[in-house]
Design a protein around this motif. Structure first.
Motif, PDB file in Angstrom:
ATOM      1  N   PRO A  39       0.841  -1.201   0.000  1.00 10.19           N
ATOM      2  CA  PRO A  39       0.000   0.000   0.000  1.00 10.19           C
ATOM      3  C   PRO A  39       0.873   1.247   0.000  1.00 10.19           C
ATOM      4  O   PRO A  39       1.970   1.257   0.575  1.00 10.19           O
ATOM      5  CB  PRO A  39      -0.787  -0.120   1.309  1.00 10.19           C
ATOM      6  CG  PRO A  39       0.068  -0.971   2.190  1.00 10.19           C
ATOM      7  CD  PRO A  39       0.785  -1.926   1.293  1.00 10.19           C
ATOM      8  N   ALA A  40       0.407   2.285  -0.646  1.00 10.92           N
ATOM      9  CA  ALA A  40       1.123   3.563  -0.623  1.00 10.92           C
ATOM     10  C   ALA A  40       1.132   4.125   0.792  1.00 10.92           C
ATOM     11  O   ALA A  40       0.240   3.838   1.602  1.00 10.92           O
ATOM     12  CB  ALA A  40       0.455   4.550  -1.573  1.00 10.92           C
ATOM     13  N   TYR A  41       2.145   4.939   1.100  1.00 14.32           N
ATOM     14  CA  TYR A  41       2.142   5.643   2.375  1.00 14.32           C
ATOM     15  C   TYR A  41       1.083   6.738   2.313  1.00 14.32           C
ATOM     16  O   TYR A  41       1.071   7.584   1.413  1.00 14.32           O
ATOM     17  CB  TYR A  41       3.501   6.278   2.667  1.00 14.32           C
ATOM     18  CG  TYR A  41       3.461   7.146   3.905  1.00 14.32           C
ATOM     19  CD1 TYR A  41       3.476   6.565   5.160  1.00 14.32           C
ATOM     20  CD2 TYR A  41       3.341   8.527   3.803  1.00 14.32           C
ATOM     21  CE1 TYR A  41       3.403   7.352   6.304  1.00 14.32           C
ATOM     22  CE2 TYR A  41       3.266   9.322   4.942  1.00 14.32           C
ATOM     23  CZ  TYR A  41       3.298   8.728   6.180  1.00 14.32           C
ATOM     24  OH  TYR A  41       3.209   9.508   7.308  1.00 14.32           O
ATOM     25  N   THR A  42       0.171   6.721   3.256  1.00  9.43           N
ATOM     26  CA  THR A  42      -0.891   7.725   3.327  1.00  9.43           C
ATOM     27  C   THR A  42      -1.039   8.174   4.774  1.00  9.43           C
ATOM     28  O   THR A  42      -0.518   7.532   5.694  1.00  9.43           O
ATOM     29  CB  THR A  42      -2.237   7.175   2.819  1.00  9.43           C
ATOM     30  OG1 THR A  42      -2.531   5.947   3.515  1.00  9.43           O
ATOM     31  CG2 THR A  42      -2.182   6.884   1.328  1.00  9.43           C
ATOM     32  N   GLU A  43      -1.772   9.245   4.969  1.00 14.87           N
ATOM     33  CA  GLU A  43      -2.026   9.772   6.313  1.00 14.87           C
ATOM     34  C   GLU A  43      -3.520  10.037   6.495  1.00 14.87           C
ATOM     35  O   GLU A  43      -3.917  10.985   7.162  1.00 14.87           O
ATOM     36  CB  GLU A  43      -1.214  11.053   6.536  1.00 14.87           C
ATOM     37  CG  GLU A  43       0.300  10.810   6.510  1.00 14.87           C
ATOM     38  CD  GLU A  43       1.123  12.079   6.656  1.00 14.87           C
ATOM     39  OE1 GLU A  43       0.533  13.185   6.597  1.00 14.87           O
ATOM     40  OE2 GLU A  43       2.359  11.971   6.829  1.00 14.87           O
ATOM     41  N   TRP A  44      -4.346   9.132   5.925  1.00 13.04           N
ATOM     42  CA  TRP A  44      -5.787   9.327   5.931  1.00 13.04           C
ATOM     43  C   TRP A  44      -6.532   8.289   6.759  1.00 13.04           C
ATOM     44  O   TRP A  44      -7.752   8.223   6.728  1.00 13.04           O
ATOM     45  CB  TRP A  44      -6.321   9.313   4.503  1.00 13.04           C
ATOM     46  CG  TRP A  44      -5.850  10.474   3.696  1.00 13.04           C
ATOM     47  CD1 TRP A  44      -4.856  10.489   2.764  1.00 13.04           C
ATOM     48  CD2 TRP A  44      -6.333  11.819   3.778  1.00 13.04           C
ATOM     49  NE1 TRP A  44      -4.696  11.747   2.249  1.00 13.04           N
ATOM     50  CE2 TRP A  44      -5.591  12.593   2.853  1.00 13.04           C
ATOM     51  CE3 TRP A  44      -7.321  12.450   4.545  1.00 13.04           C
ATOM     52  CZ2 TRP A  44      -5.804  13.952   2.683  1.00 13.04           C
ATOM     53  CZ3 TRP A  44      -7.525  13.807   4.366  1.00 13.04           C
ATOM     54  CH2 TRP A  44      -6.780  14.542   3.442  1.00 13.04           C
ATOM     55  N   GLY A  45      -5.832   7.460   7.490  1.00 12.53           N
ATOM     56  CA  GLY A  45      -6.515   6.442   8.287  1.00 12.53           C
ATOM     57  C   GLY A  45      -7.111   5.348   7.439  1.00 12.53           C
ATOM     58  O   GLY A  45      -8.209   4.863   7.720  1.00 12.53           O
TER      59      GLY A  45
END
Length: 208
Positions: A39-45
């Motif tokens: 998975p891509a690094y995200t900061e959206w929970g």
């Protein structure tokens, strides 16, 4: 305590909606541009994580809660649970063929003593040196527990932020990276390109 607030994209701008519509506990998979098995690094929970364990894939699955924080015996632990997947012609996952057992990875968080899940906001921009002798990393693969002798690596909480729905906090989103080299049964192994983006609420946090 510094409060960092995230507005979950498009989901919380209409405050009249019932938060049960959001189904925030589900995982949303967005593939990484470079390592598209991860998975891509995200900061959206998005409730995802992934890493390469040697040539295998350690990744979230839909059957397990992807992350928990447990505080017991005066020690906090950050635990990721998913699957350890190997190449196989039998099962297709995200365009790749894999199979494998359930796996969890537990990181000790020394000198961190949250009272409630809301205290996890204090992990914002905090990095743990996994070679710290006061910090243990343990993996459980199927029925087997592996004590990992870490000789290089970090766990980085790049961002910790509140998720608000109808202007009320409902969890803390923890996003960051991990990777290490270790000795397992006398052999060197690597956990590479690890990333996580998970929401921790009152049911994913335990202190006892």
């Amino acid at each position: 305590m510094k409060q960092i607030v995230i507005i979950f994209a498009l989901f919380v701008v209409i405050t009249a909606c019932d938060k049960s519509e959001y189904d925030l506990e589900k995982s949303i998979y967005v593939p990484d541009d470079e390592y598209n098995a991860l998975p891509a690094y995200t900061e959206w929970g998005y409730n995802t994580f992934g890493a390469f364990y040697e040539r295998k894939l350690f990744i979230f699955n839909d059957a397990e809660i992807p992350a928990k924080v447990i505080h017991t015996d005066n020690l906090a632990k950050f635990i990721l649970t998913g699957s350890l997947l190997e190449p196989s012609p039998y099962v297709v996952y995200n365009g790749f063929s894999y199979y494998g057992p359930t796996m969890s990875l537990s990181f000790d968080l020394p000198d961190f003593h949250p009272e409630t899940y809301e205290d996890l906001i204090d992990l914002n921009n905090k990095t743990f040196d996994l070679t710290d002798p006061n910090l243990n990393v343990t993996a459980v693969v199927g029925p087997d527990t592996l004590d990992m002798g870490i000789f290089n690596g970090q766990l980085q909480f790049r961002k910790a932020q509140h998720l608000l729905v109808d202007k009320q906090p409902i969890n803390v989103i923890l996003s960051g990276y991990f990777g290490f080299q270790a000795l397992v049964n006398g052999k060197p192994i690597s956990m590479a390109h690890g990333r996580f983006d998970v929401g921790i609420d009152e049911y994913d946090f335990a202190r006892y």
